[in-house]
Design a protein around this motif. Sequence first.
Motif, short mmCIF file in Angstrom:
data_model
loop_
_atom_site.label_atom_id
_atom_site.label_comp_id
_atom_site.label_asym_id
_atom_site.label_seq_id
_atom_site.Cartn_x
_atom_site.Cartn_y
_atom_site.Cartn_z
N ARG A 60 0.83 -1.21 0.00
CA ARG A 60 0.00 0.00 0.00
C ARG A 60 0.86 1.25 0.00
NH1 ARG A 60 -4.79 1.57 4.40
NH2 ARG A 60 -5.26 3.62 3.49
N SER A 61 2.03 1.18 0.65
CA SER A 61 2.91 2.35 0.68
C SER A 61 3.41 2.71 -0.71
CB SER A 61 4.09 2.10 1.62
OG SER A 61 4.88 1.01 1.15
N THR A 62 3.57 1.71 -1.60
CA THR A 62 3.98 1.99 -2.97
C THR A 62 2.91 2.79 -3.69
OG1 THR A 62 5.38 0.02 -3.14
CG2 THR A 62 4.56 0.94 -5.20
N VAL A 63 1.65 2.38 -3.54
CA VAL A 63 0.55 3.10 -4.18
C VAL A 63 0.41 4.50 -3.58
CG1 VAL A 63 -1.93 3.12 -4.68
CG2 VAL A 63 -0.65 0.96 -4.74
N ALA A 64 0.54 4.59 -2.26
CA ALA A 64 0.43 5.90 -1.60
C ALA A 64 1.50 6.86 -2.11
CB ALA A 64 0.53 5.73 -0.08
N ALA A 65 2.73 6.35 -2.28
CA ALA A 65 3.81 7.19 -2.79
C ALA A 65 3.57 7.59 -4.24
CB ALA A 65 5.15 6.46 -2.65
N ALA A 66 3.01 6.68 -5.02
CA ALA A 66 2.70 7.00 -6.42
C ALA A 66 1.64 8.09 -6.50
CB ALA A 66 2.23 5.75 -7.15
N TYR A 67 0.59 7.97 -5.68
CA TYR A 67 -0.46 8.99 -5.67
C TYR A 67 0.11 10.33 -5.21
CZ TYR A 67 -4.36 5.72 -6.47
OH TYR A 67 -5.25 4.82 -7.01
N ARG A 68 1.03 10.31 -4.24
CA ARG A 68 1.65 11.55 -3.77
C ARG A 68 2.45 12.20 -4.91
NH1 ARG A 68 3.52 9.60 0.45
NH2 ARG A 68 5.63 9.05 -0.25
N SER A 69 3.17 11.39 -5.68
CA SER A 69 3.92 11.93 -6.82
C SER A 69 2.99 12.53 -7.86
CB SER A 69 4.76 10.80 -7.45
OG SER A 69 5.44 11.26 -8.60
N LEU A 70 1.84 11.88 -8.09
CA LEU A 70 0.86 12.39 -9.07
C LEU A 70 0.24 13.69 -8.58
CD1 LEU A 70 -0.78 8.97 -9.97
CD2 LEU A 70 0.47 10.44 -11.57
N ARG A 71 0.03 13.82 -7.28
CA ARG A 71 -0.48 15.10 -6.74
C ARG A 71 0.55 16.20 -6.93
NH1 ARG A 71 -2.57 11.64 -2.68
NH2 ARG A 71 -0.76 12.01 -1.32
N ASP A 72 1.81 15.86 -6.72
CA ASP A 72 2.88 16.86 -6.84
C ASP A 72 3.00 17.40 -8.26
OD1 ASP A 72 3.43 16.55 -4.16
OD2 ASP A 72 5.17 15.23 -4.48
N THR A 73 2.70 16.56 -9.24
CA THR A 73 2.82 16.99 -10.65
C THR A 73 1.50 17.47 -11.23
OG1 THR A 73 2.54 14.68 -11.37
CG2 THR A 73 4.80 15.51 -11.12
N GLY A 74 0.46 17.56 -10.40
CA GLY A 74 -0.81 18.13 -10.85
C GLY A 74 -1.65 17.20 -11.70
N HIS A 75 -1.42 15.89 -11.59
CA HIS A 75 -2.21 14.95 -12.39
C HIS A 75 -3.45 14.47 -11.65
CE1 HIS A 75 1.53 14.84 -14.70
NE2 HIS A 75 0.80 14.43 -15.70
N ILE A 76 -3.42 14.48 -10.31
CA ILE A 76 -4.59 14.08 -9.53
C ILE A 76 -4.76 15.02 -8.36
CG2 ILE A 76 -4.24 11.64 -10.15
CD1 ILE A 76 -3.37 11.14 -7.23
N SER A 77 -5.95 14.97 -7.79
CA SER A 77 -6.26 15.69 -6.56
C SER A 77 -6.87 14.70 -5.59
CB SER A 77 -7.24 16.83 -6.85
OG SER A 77 -7.65 17.46 -5.65
N SER A 78 -6.50 14.78 -4.33
CA SER A 78 -7.01 13.85 -3.33
C SER A 78 -7.65 14.62 -2.19
CB SER A 78 -5.88 12.97 -2.78
OG SER A 78 -5.27 12.21 -3.80
N LEU A 79 -8.86 14.19 -1.80
CA LEU A 79 -9.57 14.77 -0.67
C LEU A 79 -9.95 13.66 0.29
CD1 LEU A 79 -11.96 17.28 -2.48
CD2 LEU A 79 -9.89 17.83 -1.21
#
Length: 474
Positions: A60-79
Amino acid sequence: MDSRVSARALASALGGWRTREPAYEALADGIRLLCLDNRLAPRTTLPAERELAGALAVSRSTVAAAYRSLRDTGHISSLRGSGSVTLPLGRREPGRVAAGDGMIDLQQASPPAWPGLAGLMAEAAGSASTLVSRVGYDVLGRIELREAIAHRYAERGIPTHPDEVLVTTGAQSAIHLISSVLVGRGDRVLAETPTYPHAVDALRRAGARLVGVPVTTDAGWDLERAEQAFARTLPVMAYLMPDFQNPTGRSMTTLERAAILSAGERAGAVLVLDETTADLDIDRGPVAPGFEPSEPGTVVRIGSLGKTVWGGLRLGWVRADGDLIRRLVAARPAHDLGTPEFEQAIATQLLRRFDQVVAQRSALLRSGRDAVVKALEAQLPSWGIPVARGGVSLWIELGAPLSSALVIEARSRGVLLTAGPRFSVDGGHDRQLRVPFTAPPDEMARAAALLADAWAAVRAGAPPSVVAEAGAVV
């Protein structure tokens, strides 16, 4: 309305995503590419971290880190409580990235405008008083242009009456219109894989369930699979590119044309032939058009001036049985109210000197093809470079499922390409890369050198099991 993608569906779309280390960045890159290629539409809710981790067999930490990277580059938003949602990536055509200064854009496989086009535009502008005297709302097309198109078909050995021609605002508009008339929600439609991605988008929007039939650069169309698919699924329609297929560049043999026509007629399918690249012959030579149906209404042909003259000249046409033309005309006002008169006037003049246009395009594409083949063979000798007798691109075998990773890496070096999976109907093609040869030869040579650097970097960062497929890293 926002949509959701399941963990299973996302895992399938990602394919062989683990092409670099660390794993979380490889996963983030895979999702970025799905967004950039519009295979993940904006405002799509991604799976929860735990669900995706289970589907991909990672932590799960791998997916969490991937989502964090995508937020940093403006590809996704998480709420919190709402999950992670993909974001619109600016004002761009779906599947394309805006090219910055100095970048080599090979996403669109279209040559520059035919040199004589500006002069014809000026001539058409000189007759503006005549053009504006027309009503301007003509969903069939002006008779002079339909006569010119019918004459071109007759020269190819396909007798055509002007009433069997409908003028559209480009081939894509024709595909959308035909799909809306022939395809109902849930209907099966046969399509080549790989194929032109925007046609797939149009068919899916019409509700089609696609059935893929493989086509390759060396073996051509898998006739056994095609015949089985027609017989088993009974598609209402088949979308095909028999000449210089996009992206493979392959053309059907006489045997392949006859076999697919026969299988389609037995299944009761309408064969829609996309001929937008049919005139882009480099050194194949003329072939019989084939697809002579035993019953009217079986074969529909789509043409366009986008690839042969200029992508900005939004003019195409449908050649079909008169009954289908009438159905298309009746349905068209829901899509648009006709093709602009100015473009039709230009197209009429173009078709009167089309042999001159085609000869210039052949010479232009030959120089581009020869330049890119020479450069790629020198810079990347391990790649499988096909023989392209015409068309606009090479469908290259990389030797390993690294196309998506390579496209991401190449973008960081100033070369914009489209990864193989974008051309897939039912997944795969991450071992292939489409490289257009429509750019100037010196630009293609520079792109090859940058691709060689990107390929070395991708292989250096890929897991050993993937690298082994592509040979030892040099």
